[in-house]
Write an enzyme that holds these catalytic residues in place. Structure first.
Site: not given
Lengths: 379, 330
Positions: A244, A360
């Site tokens: 992904e 992130n």
């Protein structure tokens, strides 16, 4: 080192371009985060499948072209350059399908993939829970063994596409006694319209129901809907997560096309000096991502796995995407505020990038610990 | 000059989009040679105008075939081989090798008139002499050390008759001077754009190497530096700055190598701005994470820190490079 594609690959690209030129709807489809738009995008998936373009790198027997990774990248470049619609089937095609190829049974592949390729079954991702976002090891929703299958209970949330999708895939805790929290998870596919499933759409920032909460109350799934061995869900899901973040979720074609559109917008406004650096950086960033992806694909085809390096990609494209769309909205000025403006819609979508597929912050931890060798510490 | 054994002629088709085995081996051999060369002492000597060690290292770099990559085979070179040159300059940057490396390459690219080319190029390829090159009105690097001081003047390529006072750069290893006007006209129509392209590519690659070295050194430092009872590298704030440096450098790398393949002005400019911005951002991170020791001139990190800043504006500041990227699409 060679940056050119083979004549056969270029011929494939030309074929894709020609087909897309003849079939891409002249007007943008309504947003796929509406019932009407979802149906229109589902029809587009069927159209793509009728031309054999919905899952180009899959084996032919499931509706693909077996074209390989490089040609898939070229197809995506053409797809986005043609301004073709967003892929409502993407969760299935880019996340579930690779998992099934690696960990599923032939029976599962034959049952799931052709219906996925033509948009007959649209898949939602059901990983997150209220208490488990990037920390999937803390999942609580349960799978309890019953004759012939499992019963699922608990709550999933922020499930992409689930407001209108048909089926979902997710991780469930099947062994609460497992010695470590990431053990004892099982990877399951289930029907969003099954008895015991309640879907509550959640409005995204812009109010559109881009995801949903799922409440599961003793939902039966048969053994045939378990992917891989029960209790091995974490390992299987991590393989999917690497895909992904790495090659399959965001191909460079998307950003090459977006950078071109941004450049055209800037030019149309007379190339204002204030945005010059940002527009140049958008073009440069798309090129960097394209070249990096081709290099990664070359290594992949040479037998290497992407692994933790996928985290570099994920942080790069998600932040790039936001910067590009912020520049576009700044260029549009007041017009950029309007919700129906395409740039605004793309901007709202981009804002989610640093959050989903593992935040992130988690990706930076992975980069620091796995690629730079820094010691683990408290998060 | 004998052709270097380290840079074999191109042969088998390479894996697409990646360096081939020979290119990687070339990088590794340079890496090993420079790692053993003790460059910090060489750099400090060079900064004082003491060049014995620098010239000896220069000869070894030339013997490895680096300058020959920019020199055509007709003049005892191996070139033009921009991909191998970029590979080499990443390593030269990684070890912060001092001297007019980029300028010698740019001079080789500017020398195309047969007479002057025959006069200068064999010596540049072999490492017997170093060159510098400046645009008219600009500064030349190491003009006091170079045997051939070339100026891209309005009326062509000139051999400068001398140089002005040497000025200190904020990178002590970079010694800048104006070249004197006049001198012999070597070529009324030199390939000036091509020479600047080679200079820009080599600078980009060098900057990438500087950035990679800064990242490596900083990772090493934060792993062993203990504060509050734990290595500072276990702090998330520290990790995330280093992760960002890694991302910037890893996405600059394909631009540098890709630009060396295409050698278009826009691709080279994109490589220059990305590599230099990545290296400079890494320098800022490196200094911050080293703390006061990083701010100390006698600590070797300073040799890379100051170079990252200087390379950012050498041969095309970020704004110039971005303009070039946009110009290609006008």
């Amino acid at each position: 080192m060679d940056l050119t594609h083979s004549p056969a690959d270029e011929a494939f690209r030309a074929e894709a371009r020609e087909w897309l030129h003849a079939h891409v709807p002249p007007e943008p489809l309504p947003s796929l985060e509406t019932a009407e738009g979802f149906a229109a995008h589902r029809a587009w998936e069927a159209e793509l499948a009728s031309g054999g373009w919905s899952a180009v790198n899959w084996p032919r027997r499931y509706g693909g072209r077996e074209c390989g990774l490089m040609r898939w990248l070229l197809f995506e470049e053409e797809y986005y350059a043609a301004g073709a619609p967003g892929r409502v089937g993407q969760n299935g095609v880019s996340l579930l399908a690779p998992t099934l190829f690696e960990h599923g049974t032939e029976q599962q592949r034959a049952r799931v993939l052709p219906a996925m390729a033509c948009g007959e079954t649209i898949w939602a991702q059901a990983w997150s829970e209220p208490e488990a976002g990037s920390d999937l090891a803390s999942l609580r929703a349960r799978a309890v063994r019953v004759p012939g299958g499992w019963r699922l209970s608990g709550q999933k949330t922020w499930s992409s596409r689930a407001a209108f999708a048909d089926r979902a895939f997710g991780l469930f805790r099947s062994d609460a006694e497992a010695p470590k929290p990431h053990q004892g998870l099982t990877y399951v596919m289930f029907d969003l319209r099954a008895e015991g499933v309640t879907v509550r759409p959640i409005g995204r920032l812009d109010g559109k129901p881009a995801f949903a909460e799922l409440f599961l109350d003793e939902v039966f799934v048969a053994d045939e809907d378990v992917i891989g061995e029960p209790g091995q869900g974490w390992r299987i899901a991590m393989a999917t997560a690497a895909d992904e973040r790495g090659l399959t979720l965001r191909s460079p074609g998307r950003f090459l096309a977006a950078a071109e559109r941004l450049h055209a917008l800037w030019r149309a406004q007379g190339g204002p000096q204030g945005a010059r650096a940002q527009v140049a950086d958008a073009l440069i960033g798309a090129r960097a991502y394209q070249l990096a992806t081709f290099a990664t694909a070359s290594r992949f085809l040479g037998g290497e796995r992407v692994g933790a390096e996928a985290s570099l990609n994920k942080v790069f494209w998600s932040e790039y995407d936001i910067a590009l769309h912020e520049t576009a909205l700044d260029l549009l000025g007041e017009e950029g505020e309007f919700a129906e403006e395409e740039w605004s819609q793309r901007y709202v979508f981009a804002l989610a990038g640093p959050i989903y597929a593992g935040t992130n912050e988690i990706q930076r931890d992975i980069i620091a610990e796995h690629l730079l060798g820094l010691p683990r510490g408290r998060r | 000059m004998t052709v270097s054994p380290h840079v074999p002629a191109p042969k088998a088709p390479a894996p697409r989009f990646l360096l081939d085995a020979e290119q990687r081996a070339f990088a590794e051999s340079l890496h090993a040679m420079l790692a053993a060369a003790g460059t910090p002492a060489v750099i400090r000597d060079w900064s004082r105008g003491e060049r014995t060690a620098g010239r000896a290292l220069w000869s070894r770099i030339a013997a490895a075939g680096v300058f020959a990559l920019a020199v055509p085979q007709a003049y005892e070179g191996l070139g033009p081989r921009p991909v191998e040159l970029a590979v080499a300059f990443v390593e030269l940057g990684r070890y912060a090798v001092p001297g007019p490396l980029v300028e010698t390459v740019a001079a080789a690219a500017a020398l195309r008139a047969p007479g002057p080319a025959g006069r200068f190029l064999p010596g540049l390829a072999s490492g017997e002499s170093m060159a510098t090159l400046a645009r008219e009105g600009g500064y030349a690097l190491d003009g006091d050390a170079a045997a051939a001081r070339l100026v891209l003047a309005a009326d062509g390529l000139r051999l400068a008759p001398g140089h002005g006072p040497v000025r200190a750069s904020l990178d002590p290893a970079r010694r800048l001077t104006r070249l004197l006007p006049g001198g012999e006209l070597l070529d009324p129509d030199p390939p000036a754009e091509g020479a600047l392209l080679w200079a820009r590519l080599a600078t980009a690659a060098q900057a990438l190497g500087v950035g990679l070295a800064l990242l490596d050194r900083t990772v090493g430092y934060v792993r062993q530096r203990v504060q509050f009872g734990v290595p500072v590298g276990s702090f998330q704030a520290v990790k995330h700055r280093l992760a960002d440096a890694k991302i910037a450098l890893e996405f600059a790398r394909p631009l540098v190598l890709g630009a060396a393949v295409t050698m278009t002005p826009a691709d080279v400019a994109a490589a220059k701005v990305s590599a230099c911005e990545a290296a400079y951002a890494t320098a800022r991170t490196a200094l911050q994470l080293h703390g006061a020791i990083g701010y100390t001139a006698e600590y070797d990190l300073s040799l890379w820190l100051t170079k990252a800043r200087a390379l950012r504006t050498a041969w095309g500041a970020p704004d110039d490079c971005r303009a070039e990227v946009l110009r290609a699409r006008a």
